[in-house]
Design an enzyme around this catalytic site. Structure first.
Site, PDB file in Angstrom:
ATOM      1  N   ASP A 338      74.414   5.719  76.893  1.00 15.77           N
ATOM      2  CA  ASP A 338      73.377   5.062  77.663  1.00 15.77           C
ATOM      3  C   ASP A 338      73.053   3.715  77.008  1.00 15.77           C
ATOM      4  OD1 ASP A 338      71.288   5.300  79.772  1.00 15.77           O
ATOM      5  OD2 ASP A 338      69.946   5.135  78.045  1.00 15.77           O
ATOM      6  N   GLU A 369      77.371   2.061  79.207  1.00 17.84           N
ATOM      7  CA  GLU A 369      76.811   0.955  79.973  1.00 17.84           C
ATOM      8  C   GLU A 369      76.840  -0.284  79.088  1.00 17.84           C
ATOM      9  OE1 GLU A 369      73.290   2.522  82.749  1.00 17.84           O
ATOM     10  OE2 GLU A 369      72.916   2.884  80.639  1.00 17.84           O
TER      11      GLU A 369
END
Ligand code: CA
Length: 645
Positions: A338, A369
């Site tokens: 994340d 990400e």
């Protein structure tokens, strides 16, 4: 312990310094380790003046604890041996820093009690389900097709046919043979997953997070991006969150069941921030794990006000050790980071190398990400694992590709913004970039191995809700056509493939964009809808099965871009790509034509005879291809995937 008290700003200087690292970096194993007749506790707390271990009979409440002071050793390591096997005993610490004493669970705990407030000593061997020693992931597929799933979403719907006491929990992932309302005909749950052809299930956070009361209403809901105990499973997914061993056992059972179903498991990990600044890490060594601005205030790259300072050596080590622990103890096959763009790039490279060394090159997927919520405050010279630095990362670190996502369906910042499939125009040059995974000179990725293609994930609108928002008033049939076209483009892009659970059956969250703490009723997979939209799901199935036969698209090498032979613009809304498909396949060349426009297009084909592998109605044409020559007619919002023998 000179210079280790003081203002927030002076602590930042101390913790960023080379001198601190050289004096206090500690490679000893940390946590609680038990064996026959003894248990050893080890905690890294270099700024502490006193550490006391407290033992509890229960994970919450109960009588007063037994207390044992720890002794300080080299490199800020505190330890204590108790001459008893404390398996199943709960514990925490009192850590005194600068005259202030804080209670804290063990940041390196591997088990915990209710809501993770107390850690638990655990005999991990006793938490292995039967056959765990022989548990093996299915063989590494040539192409990863990743399916993003939230544990509670999966089985919350009573129509799932999952046993009521298992709904919303890890156990639901182990139940075979479920059907829609128990009709015995339409598979749901685990059996449904097996029908799709996906290779990896990516579980949204399953580590212990803080936003759901584990002893509360089972209908409490959160996505779980708020870590409390990094190395312990979440208790609200266990059948008994009060017994620290149950959640460990039951997550292992779920992984084992997915492996037996032929699926690999990726874990979503959130090492960029903690639930609160006041985390176990913070209470153990105040400010050490926290990124700080120059004035000492906490950095806010995560939008949560408590970024972790991955570039500090013990923080980076903590993250690496945690990843390796999940891979080893829970047999996780990959990790999705994340806000990876907030972690430092050298750490991501170390994680990649360590996983490759231990399990073989590429066995474990690493993706993330490549962005943060805001620019973080980092030590000058820190290279972050963001989109701009992707090319300087290991080729085996992959990143979500927002360029293709936005090109196909339109921007996620404006509901009405259109993309390729819904009237935004379909530009041949941009399509070529999408197809080659935005890899190559001057582009974000150095090879398609670094590209994760997707149209929807847990964030933002579902694909269906976005398509509906761009084209209000369109019929369901028209939207389904757009959805099929979008999927055809997605599955025609080099790189890994990813989609949100339910995208394949037009999953809707009623247009709500951010459902992180919405009701499970809104978030759940609607198994009735899954079968009502069986045709769309079949289109995905056909594309997945076809994809595995197309080496020109599966190619992850830096040379994959050279397979692009031509890109043609037919109309403003229609473009085509010619691709070299050399490899283990009946077809040596591919022609991909996509019409996102309103009108039927008569597209000229390259010379020779072409097998129709997929068209706007079916992605299973490859099973008995019809043939085209010279030209092809494409209706509005439709795709043609053609192969030449
Ligand atoms: Ca929890």
């Amino acid at each position: 312990m000179k210079n280790m008290s003081g203002t927030q700003a002076s602590l930042k200087k101390t913790f960023d310094s080379r001198a601190f690292r050289e004096e206090y970096h500690c490679d000893e194993p940390l946590g609680a380790f038990r064996e026959e007749g003894r248990t050893v506790f080890r905690l890294w707390a270099p700024t502490a003046s006193e550490v006391v271990l407290r033992l509890f009979a229960r994970g919450d409440g109960g009588g007063p604890p037994e207390q044992f002071p720890l002794s300080r050793g080299e490199r800020g390591l505190w330890s204590r041996e108790i001459p008893r096997d404390l398996d199943g005993v709960y514990y925490d610490y009192l850590v005194m820093v600068d005259g202030e004493t804080r209670p804290t669970a063990d940041p390196c705990a591997r088990a915990c009690g209710l809501n993770g407030e107390r850690s638990m000593v655990i005999d991990l061997g006793s938490t292995d389900p039967e056959g765990w020693g022989e548990d093996k992931a299915p063989p590494l597929p040539p192409e990863a097709v990743i399916y993003e799933l939230h544990v509670k979403d999966f089985s919350w719907d009573p129509a799932s046919g999952v046993r009521p006491e298992w709904r919303g929990r890890f156990k639901a992932l182990t139940q075979a043979g479920t059907t829609l309302n128990g009709d015995g005909v339409h598979p749901t749950g685990l059996d449904y997953l097996k029908t799709l052809g996906i290779t990896h299930v990516q579980l949204m956070p399953v580590f212990d997070y803080g936003s759901v009361d584990e002893g509360g209403d089972p209908g409490e809901y959160n996505w779980g991006y708020d870590p409390v105990n990094y190395n312990v499973p979440e208790g609200s997914y266990a059948t008994d969150p009060r017994d620290g061993a149950v959640r460990v056992w039951e997550l292992k059972e779920a992984v084992q069941a997915l492996h037996r179903a032929g699926l690999r498991v990726i874990m979503d990990v959130v090492y960029n921030h903690t639930y609160r600044l006041d985390s176990w890490l913070w209470r153990t060594v105040p400010w050490y794990y926290a990124r700080q601005r120059g004035d000492g205030s906490p950095s806010d790259g995560s939008g949560c006000g408590c970024d972790l300072a991955s570039e500090r050596s013990m923080c980076g080590k903590y993250i690496l050790d945690s990843v390796l622990y999940w891979a080893e103890e829970y047999h996780m096959d990959g990790f999705r980071f994340d806000l990876m763009g907030l972690l430092d790039a050298p750490l991501m490279d170390r994680i990649r190398r360590a996983l490759d060394k231990r399990y073989g090159p590429g066995e474990k997927i690493v993706l993330g990400e490549p962005w943060g919520a805001e620019p973080p405050a980092v030590r000058p010279g820190t290279r972050l694992a963001n989109k701009g630095n992707l090319r300087r990362l290991d080729a085996g670190v992959a990143a979500f590709c927002d360029d293709t996502r936005d090109a196909v369906k339109g921007s996620l910042f404006q509901a009405e913004d259109a993309g390729f499939v819904n009237g935004g125009g379909l530009d041949a040059e941009k399509l070529a970039r999408c197809v080659t995974g935005w890899a190559g000179e001057g582009l974000p990725a150095k090879a398609p191995s670094q590209t994760v293609n997707y149209l929807s994930c847990h964030d933002d609108w579902t694909l269906w809700d976005k398509l509906s928002a761009v084209s209000p008033g369109r019929s369901e049939a028209e939207l389904l056509r757009q959805n099929r076209l979008a999927a055809a483009i997605l599955f025609s892009c080099q790189g890994s493939l990813f989609f949100l659970a339910g995208e394949e059956f037009a999953r809707t969250k009623n247009g709500v964009k951010n459902t992180y703490n919405a009701s499970p009723e809104l978030n759940r997979l609607d198994w009735g809808r899954a079968w009502a939209n069986e045709g769309l799901a079949d289109y995905y199935r056909g594309l997945i099965a076809l994809r595995k036969q197309l080496p020109g698209l599966c190619d992850k090498s830096p040379g994959a871009g050279a397979r692009l032979l031509a890109a043609d613009q037919f109309t403003a809304g229609c473009a085509g790509i010619l691709l070299d498909n050399a490899g283990d396949s009946p077809w040596r060349r591919l022609c991909l034509i996509f019409n996102g426009g309103e009108d039927t297009v008569d597209a000229e084909l390259p010379d020779g005879l072409w097998d129709v592998l997929a068209d706007g109605d079916s992605s299973f044409r490859w099973q008995a291809p019809y043939q085209l020559q010279h030209s092809a007619m494409l209706g509005p919002a439709s795709a043609l995937i053609l192969g030449q023998r």
